[in-house]
Motif scaffolding. Structure first.
Motif, short mmCIF file in Angstrom:
data_model
loop_
_atom_site.label_atom_id
_atom_site.label_comp_id
_atom_site.label_asym_id
_atom_site.label_seq_id
_atom_site.Cartn_x
_atom_site.Cartn_y
_atom_site.Cartn_z
N GLU A 29 0.84 -1.19 0.00
CA GLU A 29 0.00 0.00 0.00
C GLU A 29 0.88 1.25 0.00
O GLU A 29 1.91 1.30 0.66
CB GLU A 29 -0.90 0.01 1.23
N SER A 30 0.47 2.27 -0.72
CA SER A 30 1.27 3.49 -0.83
C SER A 30 1.35 4.20 0.51
O SER A 30 0.44 4.13 1.33
CB SER A 30 0.67 4.42 -1.88
N THR A 33 1.60 11.06 2.11
CA THR A 33 2.52 12.15 1.80
C THR A 33 2.89 12.92 3.06
O THR A 33 1.99 13.33 3.82
CB THR A 33 1.88 13.12 0.78
N ARG A 82 9.72 10.20 -8.65
CA ARG A 82 9.69 9.44 -7.41
C ARG A 82 10.56 8.20 -7.45
O ARG A 82 10.96 7.67 -6.42
CB ARG A 82 8.26 9.04 -7.06
N GLN A 116 10.45 12.86 1.13
CA GLN A 116 9.70 11.63 0.90
C GLN A 116 9.99 10.69 2.06
O GLN A 116 11.09 10.71 2.63
CB GLN A 116 10.14 10.93 -0.39
N LEU A 128 9.61 1.38 -1.61
CA LEU A 128 8.24 1.88 -1.65
C LEU A 128 8.30 3.30 -1.10
O LEU A 128 8.71 3.50 0.05
CB LEU A 128 7.32 1.01 -0.79
N SER A 130 6.72 7.48 -0.75
CA SER A 130 5.55 8.35 -0.75
C SER A 130 5.69 9.38 -1.86
O SER A 130 6.73 9.47 -2.53
CB SER A 130 5.45 9.06 0.60
N GLU A 131 4.66 10.17 -2.04
CA GLU A 131 4.78 11.33 -2.92
C GLU A 131 5.63 12.38 -2.21
O GLU A 131 5.80 12.36 -0.99
CB GLU A 131 3.39 11.91 -3.22
#
Length: 349
Positions: A29-30, A33, A82, A116, A128, A130-131
């Protein structure tokens, strides 16, 4: 109830197999932010940065990525893709975290920063991430006391032997002196120091004064015949500005009774020189009655005196230089070469 065939998973095994895709999906899962970016404790070569993130991310984030760039000449919102590694990578830890390093931070410079968060995947897999967070801008500070002391030591090492001089002087164009006489009643008032010279100097844009020179030609002991600043030269005897027997008493009384803004600033921000062991500008009192004091300046540095009080033209004389006006040698608005090993310390680039 019949036993399951050999190799067929038990109900417990089935439950575990059914949960594995769910666990794997949860891991992928992302990340949220980062937000509410906070910059604090900014110096000339360091700062602290903190931010907030979703509670569920706190325990699983393993790394922080920090994208730091100068604000000038770029779009502050154009950060790296990213999937591309950022400039600074740090293991996740307590926030706020300290960021320091003279190889990527310079004094008195505006920067843009974004962060990030990342989770390191098993070997061979990508992070993995984040934005990028919203962009935050901040401004680094001036040289601190330690840095100024290092610069002083650099200058002492390059000062060279002492040469005699007798006058302080200031070269300018005829229009300048006409303006001083017609609009300022003949008084050269202190003006704000520009940003030339050392980029992190605390006097830049803060302290006001009148620039004077005292360098001489080694063969004549007189001011240079040429000048890059103008064909007219204001000269004032050194004894009027540097005479400890009289001036220091008056200066001491003024500092105690009526200290100026410049006095207070210099005492708070600049290293104090020992008058008896000054390697740049010295005064030797007369040895016998009738003799004149001896004034000397360091030979191998361009010595400029920043006099923080007004000077009246009647205190000296105005003469025309005998040489040429060499505009190519002007240091007006000149920046120190950041690659110079002689006059730079390890702060900034």
């Amino acid at each position: 109830r019949e036993a399951p065939p050999p190799g067929h998973p038990t109900s417990c095994h089935v439950e575990m197999l059914e949960q594995r895709p769910q666990l794997f999906m949860a891991e992928m899962e992302s990340l949220s932010t980062p937000y509410n970016i906070r910059i604090s404790d900014v110096t000339c070569d360091s700062f602290r940065i903190g931010w907030d993130m979703a509670p569920e991310d706190v325990g699983r984030v393993t790394h922080y990525f920090i994208d730091l760039s100068r604000k000038e000449g770029r779009d502050p919102n154009r950060f790296k893709h990213r999937d591309v590694p950022t400039k600074l990578v740090a293991k996740a830890g307590a926030l706020p975290m300290a960021v320091r390093g003279h190889w990527f931070l310079s004094p008195r410079t505006e920067y843009c920063v974004a962060v990030q968060t990342a989770v390191r995947q098993p070997e061979g897999a990508d992070y993995l991430v984040s934005e990028w967070s919203p962009v935050v801008e901040f401004h680094t500070g001036d040289y601190g006391t330690v840095h100024l002391q290092q610069l002083l030591q650099k200058a002492e090492g390059a000062a060279g032997r002492l040469l005699r001089f007798s006058v302080f002087y200031r070269n300018q164009h005829p229009e300048y002196f006409h303006y001083i006489r017609s609009s300022c009643a003949g008084v050269m008032y202190p003006s704000l120091k520009d940003s030339s010279g050392s980029h992190g100097s605390p006097i830049n844009g803060t302290l006001s004064g009148v620039f004077l020179s005292c360098n001489t030609e080694f063969d004549t002991g007189l001011p240079p015949r040429d000048s890059p600043y103008g064909p007219l030269r204001f000269q004032i005897p050194a004894s009027q500005l540097l005479n400890p027997s009289t001036a220091c008493l008056l200066l001491h009384r003024r500092l105690l009774l009526h200290p100026s803004t410049g006095d207070r600033f210099c005492r708070a921000h600049l290293p104090q020189l020992d008058l008896a062991a000054n390697p740049f500008l010295t005064y030797n009192p007369p040895q016998r009655e009738g003799e004149e004091p001896v004034y000397c300046h360091a030979r191998d540095v361009i010595l400029e005196v920043f006099y923080i009080e007004p000077l009246h033209l009647d205190q000296g004389t105005l003469v025309e230089i005998s040489g040429h006006q060499l505009m190519s040698l002007s240091t007006a608005n000149a920046k120190k070469d950041p690659s110079c090993k002689v006059c730079n310390i390890s702060v900034g680039r």
